[in-house]
Write a protein that holds these residues in place. Structure first.
Motif, short mmCIF file in Angstrom:
data_model
loop_
_atom_site.label_atom_id
_atom_site.label_comp_id
_atom_site.label_asym_id
_atom_site.label_seq_id
_atom_site.Cartn_x
_atom_site.Cartn_y
_atom_site.Cartn_z
N ARG A 56 0.80 -1.10 -0.10
CA ARG A 56 0.00 -0.09 -0.11
C ARG A 56 0.92 1.18 0.14
O ARG A 56 1.76 1.31 0.98
N VAL A 57 0.68 1.97 -0.88
CA VAL A 57 1.41 3.34 -1.02
C VAL A 57 0.84 4.51 -0.53
O VAL A 57 -0.24 4.72 -0.90
N MET A 58 1.48 5.18 0.39
CA MET A 58 1.02 6.56 0.88
C MET A 58 0.92 7.68 -0.09
O MET A 58 1.96 7.67 -0.75
N VAL A 59 -0.27 8.09 -0.26
CA VAL A 59 -0.45 9.34 -1.04
C VAL A 59 -0.87 10.39 -0.18
O VAL A 59 -1.87 10.76 0.17
N ARG A 60 0.27 11.31 0.15
CA ARG A 60 0.23 12.40 1.10
C ARG A 60 1.11 13.37 0.80
O ARG A 60 2.40 13.17 1.05
N PRO A 61 0.77 14.63 0.19
CA PRO A 61 1.80 15.38 -0.48
C PRO A 61 2.63 16.29 0.71
O PRO A 61 3.73 16.77 0.43
N VAL A 96 -3.57 2.03 -2.64
CA VAL A 96 -3.09 3.45 -2.09
C VAL A 96 -3.77 3.78 -0.59
O VAL A 96 -4.82 3.11 -0.41
N VAL A 97 -2.97 4.65 -0.07
CA VAL A 97 -3.51 5.06 1.35
C VAL A 97 -3.65 6.48 0.98
O VAL A 97 -2.76 7.25 0.90
N VAL A 98 -4.82 7.01 1.50
CA VAL A 98 -5.14 8.40 1.32
C VAL A 98 -5.90 8.84 2.73
O VAL A 98 -6.42 8.15 3.32
N GLY A 99 -6.28 10.25 2.80
CA GLY A 99 -6.98 10.98 3.83
C GLY A 99 -7.41 12.28 3.56
O GLY A 99 -6.48 12.73 2.90
N ALA A 100 -8.49 12.73 4.04
CA ALA A 100 -8.73 14.21 3.66
C ALA A 100 -9.73 14.60 4.60
O ALA A 100 -10.87 13.86 4.66
N VAL A 124 -8.16 1.32 -1.97
CA VAL A 124 -7.96 2.47 -0.96
C VAL A 124 -8.32 2.34 0.34
O VAL A 124 -9.34 1.85 0.72
N THR A 125 -7.19 2.50 1.11
CA THR A 125 -7.05 2.56 2.47
C THR A 125 -7.27 3.97 3.01
O THR A 125 -6.58 4.90 2.61
N VAL A 126 -8.22 4.42 4.09
CA VAL A 126 -8.09 5.85 4.52
C VAL A 126 -7.33 5.65 6.09
O VAL A 126 -7.65 4.81 6.56
N LEU A 143 -17.59 6.06 4.12
CA LEU A 143 -16.52 5.33 3.83
C LEU A 143 -17.11 4.01 2.76
O LEU A 143 -16.51 4.00 1.60
N VAL A 144 -18.08 3.41 3.35
CA VAL A 144 -18.67 2.46 2.56
C VAL A 144 -19.19 2.77 1.21
O VAL A 144 -19.17 2.40 0.14
N ASP A 145 -20.02 3.99 1.42
CA ASP A 145 -20.52 4.69 0.27
C ASP A 145 -19.49 5.06 -0.91
O ASP A 145 -19.91 4.99 -2.02
N LEU A 146 -18.54 5.69 -0.62
CA LEU A 146 -17.39 6.00 -1.30
C LEU A 146 -16.98 5.00 -1.95
O LEU A 146 -16.13 5.23 -3.14
N GLY A 147 -16.74 3.86 -1.50
CA GLY A 147 -16.07 2.43 -1.95
C GLY A 147 -14.73 2.33 -1.58
O GLY A 147 -13.94 1.63 -2.28
N ALA A 148 -14.46 2.90 -0.37
CA ALA A 148 -13.23 2.58 0.34
C ALA A 148 -12.94 1.14 0.55
O ALA A 148 -13.89 0.48 1.03
N ASP A 149 -11.81 0.59 0.64
CA ASP A 149 -11.41 -0.62 0.93
C ASP A 149 -11.13 -1.02 2.47
O ASP A 149 -11.78 -2.08 2.91
N ALA A 150 -10.76 -0.05 3.13
CA ALA A 150 -10.17 -0.28 4.46
C ALA A 150 -10.01 1.01 5.04
O ALA A 150 -10.02 2.22 4.47
N VAL A 151 -9.96 1.00 6.37
CA VAL A 151 -9.57 2.14 7.22
C VAL A 151 -8.52 1.93 8.24
O VAL A 151 -8.96 0.68 9.08
N LEU A 152 -7.79 2.67 8.60
CA LEU A 152 -6.63 2.53 9.71
C LEU A 152 -7.19 3.31 10.80
O LEU A 152 -7.22 4.46 10.74
#
Length: 238
Positions: A56-61, A96-100, A124-126, A143-152
């Motif tokens: 899983r690749v972190m995507v956070r600028p 990928v791993v994202v959050g906002a 996608v993991t949040v 997150l379910v509605d958005l289609g995310a795969d997982a949450v940490l």
């Protein structure tokens, strides 16, 4: 079987964690800032040299808060597109791993929707921005509605053990719709307790050790965590 995810900061530490038995790796840069996007070269070489572990690749600028500006979102979208385009010669499971978050402390659903859509088939993991959300149970539904795969999550607490009741509640709410990964202060000496109190089937941790003046991954600690999770009585799937 419990999935053990190890957070790593470069290719050498990823290889150590894989050799020690980690099931999945979260690849980040700048762990002192909580993890940011690794270089494209790092991701490409990791996919070329790893043989088994999922990635899983972190995507956070940037480090700091989890509010995402319009320009930062464009950077994240470009990073996701670049990751999707990398060769994956060994067919590793890549995501990928994202959050906002909004300024009000809610998930930024508009940004997350665009990021998840951009990821396409990649899971996608949040990340632990989720622990700053005001209403985590509602956020699971979002997150379910958005289609995310997982949450940490540590359940909004400083550690997964302290947040164990909340993690258990989040897992109950999520059911099989969203994977809930327990993370925060997990080590070999307490991982079995975390699993018992949360019912989690996935754990996330760093296994840091200082070598040659820099942080590396402690393969022995990863091995101890993996062994501890394999030794426990498995939690039955719902």
């Amino acid at each position: 079987m419990t999935t053990v995810e190890i957070c790593v900061s470069d290719v050498p530490t990823a290889l150590v964690a894989e050799a020690a038995g980690a099931d999945r790796l979260e690849l980040c840069a700048d762990l002192g800032q909580g993890g940011t996007t690794p270089s494209l070269g790092t991701v490409e070489v990791a996919l070329r040299t790893l043989r088994r572990a999922a990635v899983r690749v972190m995507v956070r600028p940037r480090g700091g808060d989890f509010r995402v500006s319009e320009v930062e979102e464009q950077v994240m979208l470009a990073d996701i597109a670049a990751i999707r385009g990398l060769p994956n010669p060994h067919g590793l499971a890549v995501g990928v791993v994202v959050g906002a978050l909004t300024t009000a402390g809610d998930l930024d659903l508009a940004v997350l929707r665009r990021l998840i859509e951009a990821a396409g088939p990649l899971p996608v993991t949040v990340h632990k921005a989720f622990d700053e959300v005001r209403d985590q149970l509602q956020a699971v539904e979002d997150l379910v509605d958005l289609g995310a795969d997982a949450v940490l999550t540590s359940g909004g607490a400083p550690t997964a053990l302290a947040g164990a009741p909340r993690i258990a509640a989040l897992r109950e709410r999520a059911g099989d719709r969203l994977r809930v990964i327990a993370g925060g202060g997990i080590r070999s000496h307490n991982v079995r307790q975390v699993l018992a109190e949360t019912g989690a089937r996935e754990v996330h941790l760093r296994a840091p050790v200082r070598r040659d003046g820099r942080e590396a991954t402690d393969g022995d600690e990863v091995r101890r965590v993996v062994d501890a999770t394999r030794a426990r009585t498995p939690v039955q799937d719902r």
